[in-house]
Write a protein that holds these residues in place. Structure first.
Motif, PDB file in Angstrom:
ATOM      1  N   ALA A  21       0.886  -1.104  -0.068  1.00 31.94           N
ATOM      2  CA  ALA A  21      -0.080   0.044   0.074  1.00 31.94           C
ATOM      3  C   ALA A  21       0.768   1.377  -0.054  1.00 31.94           C
ATOM      4  O   ALA A  21       1.915   1.209   0.754  1.00 31.94           O
ATOM      5  N   HIS A  22       0.468   2.341  -0.560  1.00 29.41           N
ATOM      6  CA  HIS A  22       1.074   3.587  -0.782  1.00 29.41           C
ATOM      7  C   HIS A  22       0.613   4.267   0.291  1.00 29.41           C
ATOM      8  O   HIS A  22      -0.582   4.398   0.731  1.00 29.41           O
ATOM      9  N   ASN A  48      -1.489   8.024   6.429  1.00 34.76           N
ATOM     10  CA  ASN A  48      -2.174   6.537   6.984  1.00 34.76           C
ATOM     11  C   ASN A  48      -0.715   5.703   7.281  1.00 34.76           C
ATOM     12  O   ASN A  48      -0.923   4.799   7.704  1.00 34.76           O
ATOM     13  N   THR A  49       0.477   6.075   6.760  1.00 35.59           N
ATOM     14  CA  THR A  49       1.834   5.404   7.046  1.00 35.59           C
ATOM     15  C   THR A  49       2.695   6.328   7.594  1.00 35.59           C
ATOM     16  O   THR A  49       2.498   7.586   7.457  1.00 35.59           O
ATOM     17  N   LYS A  50       3.756   5.957   8.145  1.00 34.99           N
ATOM     18  CA  LYS A  50       4.938   6.758   8.543  1.00 34.99           C
ATOM     19  C   LYS A  50       5.503   7.633   7.378  1.00 34.99           C
ATOM     20  O   LYS A  50       5.468   7.111   6.220  1.00 34.99           O
ATOM     21  N   VAL A  51       5.706   8.883   7.678  1.00 37.24           N
ATOM     22  CA  VAL A  51       6.143  10.018   6.807  1.00 37.24           C
ATOM     23  C   VAL A  51       7.823  10.021   6.744  1.00 37.24           C
ATOM     24  O   VAL A  51       8.441  10.043   7.983  1.00 37.24           O
ATOM     25  N   GLU A  52       8.535   9.949   5.763  1.00 39.01           N
ATOM     26  CA  GLU A  52       9.984   9.667   5.814  1.00 39.01           C
ATOM     27  C   GLU A  52      10.537  11.065   5.808  1.00 39.01           C
ATOM     28  O   GLU A  52      10.042  12.161   5.440  1.00 39.01           O
ATOM     29  N   GLN A  53      11.828  11.336   6.480  1.00 39.49           N
ATOM     30  CA  GLN A  53      12.525  12.644   6.290  1.00 39.49           C
ATOM     31  C   GLN A  53      12.785  13.133   4.734  1.00 39.49           C
ATOM     32  O   GLN A  53      12.865  12.189   3.874  1.00 39.49           O
ATOM     33  N   GLY A  54      12.746  14.388   4.700  1.00 43.71           N
ATOM     34  CA  GLY A  54      12.667  14.799   3.291  1.00 43.71           C
ATOM     35  C   GLY A  54      11.401  15.071   2.704  1.00 43.71           C
ATOM     36  O   GLY A  54      11.207  15.891   1.691  1.00 43.71           O
ATOM     37  N   GLY A 100       6.811   8.231   1.524  1.00 45.50           N
ATOM     38  CA  GLY A 100       6.101   7.442   2.017  1.00 45.50           C
ATOM     39  C   GLY A 100       6.810   6.236   2.662  1.00 45.50           C
ATOM     40  O   GLY A 100       8.047   6.435   2.345  1.00 45.50           O
ATOM     41  N   ALA A 101       6.324   5.486   3.598  1.00 46.09           N
ATOM     42  CA  ALA A 101       7.115   4.327   4.249  1.00 46.09           C
ATOM     43  C   ALA A 101       7.758   3.481   3.272  1.00 46.09           C
ATOM     44  O   ALA A 101       8.426   2.838   3.513  1.00 46.09           O
ATOM     45  N   ASP A 102       6.967   3.640   2.118  1.00 49.47           N
ATOM     46  CA  ASP A 102       7.449   2.482   1.223  1.00 49.47           C
ATOM     47  C   ASP A 102       8.420   3.080   0.258  1.00 49.47           C
ATOM     48  O   ASP A 102       8.986   2.173  -0.661  1.00 49.47           O
ATOM     49  N   ALA A 153      -1.184  -1.782  -5.808  1.00 49.69           N
ATOM     50  CA  ALA A 153      -1.080  -2.962  -5.265  1.00 49.69           C
ATOM     51  C   ALA A 153      -1.163  -4.301  -5.567  1.00 49.69           C
ATOM     52  O   ALA A 153      -0.638  -5.483  -5.682  1.00 49.69           O
ATOM     53  N   MET A 154      -2.299  -4.318  -6.439  1.00 51.41           N
ATOM     54  CA  MET A 154      -2.834  -5.411  -6.760  1.00 51.41           C
ATOM     55  C   MET A 154      -2.011  -5.943  -8.166  1.00 51.41           C
ATOM     56  O   MET A 154      -1.708  -7.085  -8.262  1.00 51.41           O
ATOM     57  N   MET A 155      -1.679  -5.203  -9.130  1.00 48.96           N
ATOM     58  CA  MET A 155      -0.839  -5.285 -10.016  1.00 48.96           C
ATOM     59  C   MET A 155       0.719  -5.744  -9.486  1.00 48.96           C
ATOM     60  O   MET A 155       1.084  -6.678 -10.214  1.00 48.96           O
ATOM     61  N   SER A 156       1.259  -5.165  -8.469  1.00 51.03           N
ATOM     62  CA  SER A 156       2.467  -5.608  -8.015  1.00 51.03           C
ATOM     63  C   SER A 156       2.272  -6.999  -7.306  1.00 51.03           C
ATOM     64  O   SER A 156       3.382  -7.644  -7.509  1.00 51.03           O
ATOM     65  N   THR A 157       1.364  -7.279  -6.713  1.00 51.62           N
ATOM     66  CA  THR A 157       0.947  -8.505  -6.098  1.00 51.62           C
ATOM     67  C   THR A 157       1.300  -9.776  -7.242  1.00 51.62           C
ATOM     68  O   THR A 157       1.652 -10.656  -7.098  1.00 51.62           O
ATOM     69  N   ILE A 158       0.320  -9.366  -8.216  1.00 48.46           N
ATOM     70  CA  ILE A 158       0.338 -10.217  -9.402  1.00 48.46           C
ATOM     71  C   ILE A 158       1.702 -10.557 -10.042  1.00 48.46           C
ATOM     72  O   ILE A 158       2.048 -11.742 -10.547  1.00 48.46           O
ATOM     73  N   ALA A 159       2.286  -9.499 -10.216  1.00 50.34           N
ATOM     74  CA  ALA A 159       3.764  -9.347 -10.914  1.00 50.34           C
ATOM     75  C   ALA A 159       4.598 -10.286 -10.047  1.00 50.34           C
ATOM     76  O   ALA A 159       5.379 -11.060 -10.374  1.00 50.34           O
TER      77      ALA A 159
END
Length: 180
Positions: A21-22, A48-54, A100-102, A153-159
Motif C-alpha cells: 500500500a502506498h 496513513n503510514t509513516k512519513v520519511e525525512q525529506g 512514504g514508508a514504502d 498494489a494488486m498489479m504488484s502482487t500479481i507480478a
C-alpha cells in the motif's frame, strides 16, 4: 516444495494491502475546501503510514506566491509547520511532497479559503452575517474523499506471484533434469 509454494502464494494473496500500500493523506488541518474565519496558526497533515525525512509542504497565497512556514516537523504519520504571519483573506493551497514508508514519493494539494470579516459599523450587521455563515456551514458540510491507494498494489502482487512461480518452476525443472 509444493507446500512451501502454496503457503507463499496464500500469504501474498492474504496480505497484499499491508505489504504494497502506498501512503495517502488521511486528514488535514485546514481540511480540503474548508472556509476559515481567521488565519490558521499551524498546518497539520496526517497520513496513513509513516512519513520519511525529506517530506515537505508549501502554502501558496492567492497571488501564487509562497507563504513563509517555519518549524516544519515530521512525527511518525504527521507533517506539520507553523505560519508566523497571519494570512489575509483569499483562496490558499497547500502543496505537499512526501516520501512514504514504502519509499515512494507522493504529492498532493489541499485548497482552503480564509474569509476575514471587515469591521462593520453596527454590531447587529456583524452578528447577522456570522449567523448566516454558521447556518450555511451547518447545511453544507465539507466531506473529503480520499481515493484508495490500492490499485497499484494488486498489479504488484500479481507480478510478484508470477515471478515467484517462474523461478520455482525453473528450479523444479532443473532439479528433475528436464532441461539439458
Amino acid at each position: 516444495m509444493k507446500k512451501t509454494l502454496l503457503l507463499l502464494i496464500i500469504c501474498l494473496l492474504l496480505f497484499p494491502n499491508s505489504t504494497f500500500a502506498h501512503t495517502s493523506l488521511v486528514k488535514s488541518s485546514p481540511s480540503e475546501g474548508e472556509v476559515l474565519t481567521e488565519s490558521p496558526g499551524e498546518i497539520v497533515l496526517e497520513f496513513n503510514t509513516k512519513v520519511e525525512q525529506g517530506s515537505q509542504f508549501q502554502v501558496i497565497n492567492p497571488s501564487g506566491n509562497g507563504v513563509a512556514v517555519i518549524g516544519i516537523s515530521i512525527e511518525d504519520k504527521m507533517l506539520s509547520g507553523m505560519l508566523p504571519q497571519e494570512l489575509q483573506g483569499g483562496d490558499y493551497q497547500i502543496h505537499w511532497n512526501i516520501i512514504g514508508a514504502d519509499g515512494h514519493p507522493i504529492e498532493g494539494e489541499i485548497s482552503f479559503t480564509v474569509k476575514i470579516e471587515q469591521e462593520k459599523t453596527s454590531n447587529e450587521e456583524s452578528n447577522q452575517i456570522i449567523n448566516k455563515d454558521e447556518q450555511s456551514m451547518e447545511e453544507d458540510p465539507v466531506e473529503v474523499e480520499m481515493e484508495p491507494a490500492n490499485p497499484p498494489a494488486m498489479m504488484s502482487t500479481i507480478a510478484i506471484i508470477l515471478a515467484i512461480l517462474a523461478i520455482v518452476s525453473f528450479f523444479y525443472v532443473i532439479r528433475k533434469g528436464k532441461i539439458q
